[in-house]
Design a protein around this motif. Structure first.
Motif, PDB file in Angstrom:
ATOM      1  N   ASN A  30      -4.051  -0.965 -16.921  1.00  0.00           N
ATOM      2  CA  ASN A  30      -4.514  -0.617 -15.582  1.00  0.00           C
ATOM      3  C   ASN A  30      -5.821   0.162 -15.593  1.00  0.00           C
ATOM      4  O   ASN A  30      -6.597   0.081 -14.633  1.00  0.00           O
ATOM      5  CB  ASN A  30      -3.427   0.197 -14.869  1.00  0.00           C
ATOM      6  N   LEU A 239      -4.598  -8.168  -7.738  1.00  0.00           N
ATOM      7  CA  LEU A 239      -4.441  -6.958  -8.540  1.00  0.00           C
ATOM      8  C   LEU A 239      -5.446  -6.896  -9.679  1.00  0.00           C
ATOM      9  O   LEU A 239      -6.001  -5.838  -9.972  1.00  0.00           O
ATOM     10  CB  LEU A 239      -3.018  -6.876  -9.091  1.00  0.00           C
ATOM     11  N   ASN A 271       2.572   3.557  -6.409  1.00  0.00           N
ATOM     12  CA  ASN A 271       3.347   2.456  -6.983  1.00  0.00           C
ATOM     13  C   ASN A 271       4.708   2.923  -7.482  1.00  0.00           C
ATOM     14  O   ASN A 271       5.676   2.153  -7.481  1.00  0.00           O
ATOM     15  CB  ASN A 271       2.556   1.813  -8.124  1.00  0.00           C
ATOM     16  N   TRP A 326       1.947  -2.430  -4.818  1.00  0.00           N
ATOM     17  CA  TRP A 326       1.181  -2.888  -5.986  1.00  0.00           C
ATOM     18  C   TRP A 326       2.014  -3.787  -6.890  1.00  0.00           C
ATOM     19  O   TRP A 326       1.682  -4.950  -7.098  1.00  0.00           O
ATOM     20  CB  TRP A 326       0.681  -1.667  -6.749  1.00  0.00           C
TER      21      TRP A 326
END
Length: 415
Positions: A30, A239, A271, A326
């Motif tokens: 991420n 995403l 999230n 998310w």
């Protein structure tokens, strides 16, 4: 399979182990958008070079997920998860010490891409789906996802501080050590392949006796399975584009790297709650309608984000809304697959659906770099991602989410 009388400590140990592994794997992935500027400036590469490496990672993650799932379904998830964590660490080490774009792509694209198929939510959710009975499955997936989200949240400030104090190469080495340390947790996720029975009941073939080839053929002839794939494509596109290119987008519009890292942290923190709530809601609401709602909300949020003036406040509000939905799509999509086809080959069947997600991720990351280099703007990608969200929301509405065996039984009885 966990029985109702088992101690709560055992249940929490399983979801903690799964959540920590996912949190580390997805957290490192991420924050890779924060590495775009330092890596490209250090090497003198274009954003398309960096974007292609991440796009290849997403594509290979998706391509390898069904095959990783087959191994997990045949031999159990623990070995797959441990091997994935070790391979992930190796890929990060190659990234840190690469001197050319080719070697960087080998590390982040090939090695990390394949590794994610072994230690991210595909393998972990598959193990938990088998380890928990149906009445506790949504809880287990939701809690594990929440713990994983907390891990992702912790990775953001850690990455930003290390980029500032250690540089991107040393920060990558630290992340490699983090992934290596998660490998032993796989021992807690030793699931067992579903036993094959010796008999049939009521003239209906027992689904537990089904072969993996038959299960895949059955899924590929199911219309709803293809609709899930198409919808998940949009999820992956959205995403991957946001995680990889939003930090650069913010810098281009006058905000700072601190704003970008704060936005990613808000997404990760929201999230943690959103994944649990989505997983929990999937236990008593129709999952396909929840998924449609998520995609419609995403589309609206992205359109408002690019149309309204960009300020820190608008950025943080957008990040919070996106964070709530998310990764909520993952336990819901996994839940529909297990609801329709059962859990014996859940890792394999979810793997094929996840391939659609990662095809979307590939195009979201790669086209982000291509379009920016051609137009010096990300606007086309934002509008395209919003349009895909509307399409995905519509596609989920007609999905037939009844269990395959339940549809087959009346036909057999009538015959």
């Amino acid at each position: 399979m966990i029985e109702p009388e088992d101690a709560w400590r055992r249940r929490w140990l399983l979801v903690l182990a799964g959540g920590i592994v996912m949190g580390a794997a997805l957290g490192v992935r991420n924050v890779q958008g924060l590495f775009l500027m330092p890596v490209t400036l250090d090497h003198g590469w274009s954003r398309e070079v960096f974007g292609f490496a991440l796009a290849l990672q997403n594509l290979l993650w998706g391509v390898s997920q069904p095959f990783t799932g087959m191994v997990a379904d045949r031999f159990g998830s623990a070995r797959v998860i441990a091997a994935g964590a070790v391979l992930y660490a190796a890929g990060l080490a190659v990234m840190a010490y690469s001197a050319t774009a080719g070697f960087y792509t080998l590390g982040t694209g090939l090695l990390v891409g394949v590794a994610l198929s072994g230690c991210a939510f595909g393998a972990v959710y598959g193990a938990l789906s088998r380890l928990f009975p149906a009445d506790r499955r949504s809880w287990a997936l939701g809690v594990a996802g929440t713990i994983g989200g907390l891990g992702q949240f912790c990775m953001v400030p850690l990455a930003q501080d290390m980029l500032t104090g250690l540089g991107w190469r040393n920060a990558t080495v630290v992340f490699a050590l983090v992934m290596l340390s998660t490998a032993p947790l796989a021992a807690f996720l030793r699931d067992r392949p579903v036993a094959v029975p010796k008999a049939k009941t009521d003239g209906v073939p027992d689904r537990a006796a089904q072969t993996i080839a038959a299960a895949v053929r059955e899924a590929l002839t199911h219309r709803g399975y293809w609709l899930l794939n198409a919808g998940f494509f949009a999820c992956g596109f959205q995403l991957a584009f946001i995680a990889s290119h939003m930090p650069a987008y913010l810098l281009d519009h006058g905000l700072t790297a601190r704003h970008a890292s704060t936005a990613l942290a808000i997404i990760a923190l929201a999230n943690t709650a959103g994944t649990f709530l989505c997983g929990y809601a999937g236990g008593f609401l129709r999952r396909k309608y929840l998924l449609s709602a998520i995609y419609f909300v995403r589309a609206a949020a992205m359109l408002m984000f690019v149309v309204l003036p960009l300020t820190p406040v608008s950025l943080y509000v957008f990040s919070f809304v996106m964070g709530l939905i998310w990764l909520g799509t993952v336990p819901l999509t996994n839940g529909i697959v297990s609801q329709v086809f059962g859990v014996k080959y859940i890792t394999t069947l979810f793997g094929f659906v996840f391939l659609g997600h990662q095809l979307g991720s590939f195009f979201g990351v790669w086209l982000g770099g291509v379009v920016y280099d051609a137009t010096h703007s990300y606007d086309m990608l934002w509008y395209g991602a919003a349009a895909l969200g509307v399409v995905a929301g519509v596609l989920h509405l007609p999905i037939d989410d009844a269990r395959v065996a339940q549809r087959a039984r009346p036909l057999v009885q009538a015959a």
